[in-house]
Design a protein around this motif. Structure first.
Motif, PDB file in Angstrom:
ATOM      1  N   GLU A  24      41.313   8.638  58.102  1.00 18.83           N
ATOM      2  CA  GLU A  24      42.283   9.416  58.881  1.00 18.83           C
ATOM      3  C   GLU A  24      43.707   9.232  58.373  1.00 18.83           C
ATOM      4  OE1 GLU A  24      41.292   8.267  62.882  1.00 18.83           O
ATOM      5  OE2 GLU A  24      39.272   9.102  62.556  1.00 18.83           O
ATOM      6  N   GLY A  25      44.002   8.050  57.857  1.00 24.72           N
ATOM      7  CA  GLY A  25      45.328   7.806  57.309  1.00 24.72           C
ATOM      8  C   GLY A  25      45.542   8.499  55.977  1.00 24.72           C
ATOM      9  N   GLY A  77      47.397  -4.650  58.101  1.00 27.22           N
ATOM     10  CA  GLY A  77      47.161  -4.544  59.536  1.00 27.22           C
ATOM     11  C   GLY A  77      45.707  -4.305  59.901  1.00 27.22           C
ATOM     12  N   GLU A  78      45.034  -3.481  59.120  1.00 26.05           N
ATOM     13  CA  GLU A  78      43.687  -3.051  59.525  1.00 26.05           C
ATOM     14  C   GLU A  78      42.544  -3.709  58.743  1.00 26.05           C
ATOM     15  OE1 GLU A  78      43.189  -0.532  61.940  1.00 26.05           O
ATOM     16  OE2 GLU A  78      45.349  -0.420  62.284  1.00 26.05           O
ATOM     17  N   THR A  82      38.230  12.852  50.770  1.00 24.30           N
ATOM     18  CA  THR A  82      38.870  12.211  51.927  1.00 24.30           C
ATOM     19  C   THR A  82      38.250  10.863  52.235  1.00 24.30           C
ATOM     20  OG1 THR A  82      37.258  13.241  53.393  1.00 24.30           O
ATOM     21  CG2 THR A  82      39.330  14.429  53.036  1.00 24.30           C
ATOM     22  N   GLY A  83      37.070  10.607  51.658  1.00 27.99           N
ATOM     23  CA  GLY A  83      36.337   9.402  52.026  1.00 27.99           C
ATOM     24  C   GLY A  83      35.430   9.596  53.226  1.00 27.99           C
ATOM     25  N   LEU A  85      53.349   2.922  48.585  1.00 27.65           N
ATOM     26  CA  LEU A  85      53.133   1.479  48.445  1.00 27.65           C
ATOM     27  C   LEU A  85      53.326   0.766  49.779  1.00 27.65           C
ATOM     28  CD1 LEU A  85      54.880   0.669  45.030  1.00 27.65           C
ATOM     29  CD2 LEU A  85      52.449   1.055  45.473  1.00 27.65           C
ATOM     30  N   GLU A  86      54.369   1.144  50.489  1.00 30.19           N
ATOM     31  CA  GLU A  86      54.635   0.448  51.753  1.00 30.19           C
ATOM     32  C   GLU A  86      53.640   0.851  52.834  1.00 30.19           C
ATOM     33  OE1 GLU A  86      58.848   0.887  52.376  1.00 30.19           O
ATOM     34  OE2 GLU A  86      59.210  -0.291  50.548  1.00 30.19           O
ATOM     35  N   GLY A  87      53.290   2.129  52.848  1.00 32.89           N
ATOM     36  CA  GLY A  87      52.308   2.574  53.831  1.00 32.89           C
ATOM     37  C   GLY A  87      50.947   1.932  53.607  1.00 32.89           C
ATOM     38  N   ALA A  88      50.518   1.917  52.355  1.00 31.76           N
ATOM     39  CA  ALA A  88      49.224   1.302  52.040  1.00 31.76           C
ATOM     40  C   ALA A  88      49.255  -0.188  52.380  1.00 31.76           C
ATOM     41  CB  ALA A  88      48.882   1.499  50.566  1.00 31.76           C
TER      42      ALA A  88
END
Lengths: 563, 563
Positions: free
Chosen positions: B79-80, B43-44, B147-148, B34-37
């Protein structure tokens, strides 16, 4: 899609809701005006509606240019005398009732909502000058405004003074000759500049030297774009510059201007009414303007409904009983279309009822004036809410095509969305209802209206809603202002729905007994039945919110109210 | 305005509504995801949201170009590893629960709703291939989709085949080598072309020779933009051309394509699943896609709420108790903000509850599967209705600034409006509820859910609403289909509100007893109180409409249904 003026429906509501025969309008005049306005609007204004959206008003340092065809269509409006319908006879107008001019304006706005905002604002300027101007001001400006040869604007808002008009900073300083030097910047000025007419008459709220803070220190000024020559024709430029126009979500045919007054110290204004009397004069403009914004809800609802019905009849998709079917045949599409029809009729009845009180109030009827004051926030807020709802359903009826701009349904949805905001947000209207309007007579006008509604109502659900409105009214009268405000918006919606239900049910009874076009009468009765059976009960669901206190809203403090 | 991921709220709802710990997700994984997403999306992706609207996807004969920054931001997403969260482990995915990937997708979409539609569609393609593809198809495509690196699309709609999918005409003819030659035109294909990824995997509904009319004759084909080389890399162009993109009211970052397959007879497709088995395979994609569109309602509601709260705190206007006040301090603005918060929470709870049933159903829980089937139309339709409502209130909170595009509130309002339309209009969802979903088990799943809700509910208004839903359910079961359909939409709204009220009330009880951030818990409790006290009673007002028959809708015939 072509636009079909709603003449039969307008005539029915003018006769039976506005009771226009009591206002001295003969049947042949009524027919001639409604049909003439319809033919004009459908022929000259409706075809320009798409370009109004896609091209829109364009700004350059020299001023605002309207899309191709707009100037000619405006001149045709002036030459056809459509601007004069409700204007005072003393200044070349026809002096017909406001209720009738409301129907004309509805038709113009259904044809082209953004364009019709221009005459709407001119009407406000006429009202202010007719009530508060000097004989010289009236002689100099009203004949040209009455025909629409010149247009009018209302200049209230500044960046830090929106709903809080009292915070405005525009200055007026005496020039020693009775005139005033105006300086300041106004924003959100609809038709603040354009190329439709030879002069623009700005009515500007400003603050005179040493004026007290807040609304008490505000005065109203007449500031033409071009000063008048001795012969009354437009002369020198009066140092009113259009700095930019806004990039809005919709209503692109209406230039929303930032106006800068007196950049070179050469903007001359005349006081309208007494110094510090600006708010009173402004309210003269604003009250009718509020009804006319409520009317915009009707305008856009009518046009969106027409477009959706036409699409639903045409669009074949799937089958019913083994045969290919147009989507108009499917129950949920029917429900949407019937809701659009019923809500459009309801909004029209509410706005026309209020408009008819303008005429009665002007004739000295104090009860009508009190009713007008009460109905104005309802007509503005509920009329515009319904316009937005109907336009949104219109998008839905179109399915995926509704989201594609070329179809036209999306334009109505975007155009409509400003109406609950400008001319006093609908939240401000709700506050006006539970504050000033309830306080003006301790709720007497509202209580009398509810008693009348109850005496007339026959449907048990409608009676229950009227009773609930009476109960909320008593609750509001006993509550403190924060609690009133917390429930103000749900209350306004309940009360408006009850009033619409009352007006719709009465129309249904008349339609059941009346002669006339059987298709029109059948549609009217079906829409009435739907409104009373389905929309009236919905409004009962708002009672809890209308009576809730403000407490739940303030449990969390402003600084920790999480996003 | 910056975007703040709703991490605390997501965690709370995943824990207490989705009960994600039962799905094998440890607390530290939950927090990390949750925090990473949230950090990634804020940010992006969020900074690109405005350009997505103002510049938008651009078409040329060579294909669709996304605005500057989008390709890099998409690569960063790949990539993430954000595409792999819910993808099958067998193909390089992380195999985390659908409920958790729902939260990730929510965050991406709150940051940039149009952009996030691209991965949403890829998930649908993965589902269809994972369930219905051959081992070779899975091996060839799933690792790249998981992976997208490649993206997916769904190709259903044709000009005369919208809600009526069975009317489609796209052809598939056998080429003699087990592959098929595809020809036809599809419209409304989201991300049908773009420059984000190296290949696009189109899943296309088409009709094989001599196939029966209607949905029974439809097959599903895998049609890559570039055919695969022997080493699995994208090779020759597969004759899929993007003819144009639509000029939409919103969601401009998402190119809505007209795709032409096989203009030169060189478009090769592979059958997915059995011939004539296309609808079943398509429903695999569509059901999760419907939940994800309901989730778009949550996305836009969250972002619109954040923007409105920030504005309301900042915007000083007028005064309270003699001091200058931000508009957040005024009762009716508070009411609007609280409504936005409460409706956003309600929509999230409903969608997450449904998402959690996907995981349970995938694990073989038949009851969960039945509940999922029942909840899907509610989550899609009510989730998107609430998204539209919240975005509209967001415009209103901004006053005049809300209508100016630069403010950003209008974008949410425009973006949201497609969600009640695509992936099956909300009217289709309501029909699904009262038709297929009630018929699948004679109402047993719904009756059991209502019994559970009633056993848990404490507020008398909520209990009354649940009882009313049970009464309407019995009425529906006994009614003929037209009568069911006539009341279907009001019933869907009532039932969804009852379900949300049940989920909200339960969260309120947990928040009252839980430890944790006191500000978060106080906001949760206030929103729950508001929802139960004010929004639940509103839905009671829909009972009359839900039980009305179709009769009033058909009094007027289609050909005289007046515009």
């Amino acid at each position: 899609m072509s636009f079909t003026p709603a003449v039969a429906e307008q005539r029915f509501v003018l006769e039976h809701v506005a009771r226009i025969s009591e206002l001295g309008v003969e049947d042949d005049i009524l027919d001639a005006v409604l049909e003439g306005a319809g033919a004009f609007a459908a022929g000259e204004w409706a075809p320009l509606d798409r370009a109004g959206d896609t091209v829109g008003a364009q700004w350059s340092p020299e001023g605002v240019t309207m899309p191709d065809g707009y100037r000619a269509a405006y001149q045709a409006y002036v030459e056809g005398g459509w601007g004069t319908i409700g204007s005072p006879e003393a200044y070349g107008g026809q002096g017909l009732p406001f209720a009738l001019s409301t129907a004309v304006l509805e038709t113009l706005g259904s044809a082209n909502m953004g364009f019709a905002l221009c005459p709407t604002l001119t009407v406000g300027a006429i009202e202010a000058l007719a009530h508060h101007g000097t004989p010289e001001q009236q002689a100099g400006y009203l004949p040209k405004l009455a025909t629409g040869e010149w247009t009018g604007t209302m200049n209230l808002t500044e960046p830090q003074a929106g709903s809080d008009v009292g915070a405005l900073k525009t200055k007026a300083e005496p020039r020693g000759d009775g005139t005033w030097s105006i300086s300041g910047t106004k924003i959100f000025i609809s038709f603040g500049d354009h190329d439709l007419a030879d002069n623009i008459v700005h009515l500007v709220l400003a603050r005179t030297p040493d004026a007290p803070a807040g609304t008490k220190g505000i005065s109203l000024f007449l500031v033409p774009k071009y000063r008048l020559n001795a012969d009354g024709t437009p002369g020198d430029f009066n140092d009113v510059r259009v700095v930019s126009i806004e990039h809005k979500m919709g209503l692109h045919a209406s230039p929303t201007c930032v106006l800068s007054f007196g950049d070179n110290g050469e903007c001359i204004g005349e006081l309208i009414g007494p110094e510090m009397g600006g708010m009173r004069a402004m309210f003269t403009m604003m009250n009718n303007a509020r009804l006319n914004v409520g009317l915009q809800g009707v305008q856009v609802a009518e046009r969106a409904s027409q477009r959706a019905v036409a699409y639903a009849r045409e669009r074949v998709q799937g089958s019913r009983e083994g045969k290919p079917a147009s989507i108009v045949d499917f129950p949920d599409v029917r429900r949407m279309l019937m809701r659009m029809k019923a809500q459009t009729m309801a909004a029209r009845a509410l706005v026309y009822l209020a408009a008819a009180q303008v005429d009665r109030a002007n004739a000295g009827d104090a009860q009508a004036k009190a009713l007008l004051d009460l109905l104005t926030p309802l007509a503005k807020a509920h009329g515009t809410d319904l316009g937005c709802e109907v336009a949104s359903i219109g998008v839905q009826v179109h399915g995926g095509m509704g989201y594609i701009e070329e179809t036209g349904a999306a334009q109505h949805f975007r155009d409509a969305r400003i109406t609950p905001i400008y001319e006093g947000t609908n939240g401000i209207q709700a506050a006006d209802l539970v504050g000033r309007k309830l306080n003006m007579d301790g709720g007497a006008t509202l209580t009398a209206l509810l008693a009348q509604m109850k005496a007339d109502a026959q449907d048990s659900g409608l009676i229950a809603l009227i009773d609930a409105c009476a109960e909320v009214t008593q609750h509001m009268l006993a509550a403190d202002m924060d609690d009133r405000l917390a429930g103000s918006y749900p209350f306004l919606t309940m009360l408006s729905t009850a009033a619409c239900g009352w007006l719709m049910e009465a129309q249904g009874r008349i339609a059941a007994g009346a002669g006339g076009d059987p298709e029109f009468l059948a549609m009217k009765r079906a829409a009435v039945d739907f409104y009373v059976a389905q929309i009236v009960p919905e409004a009962m669901g708002l009672k809890a919110a209308a009576m809730a206190s403000a407490e739940v809203l303030y449990v969390v403090q402003a600084d920790t109210f999480a996003a």
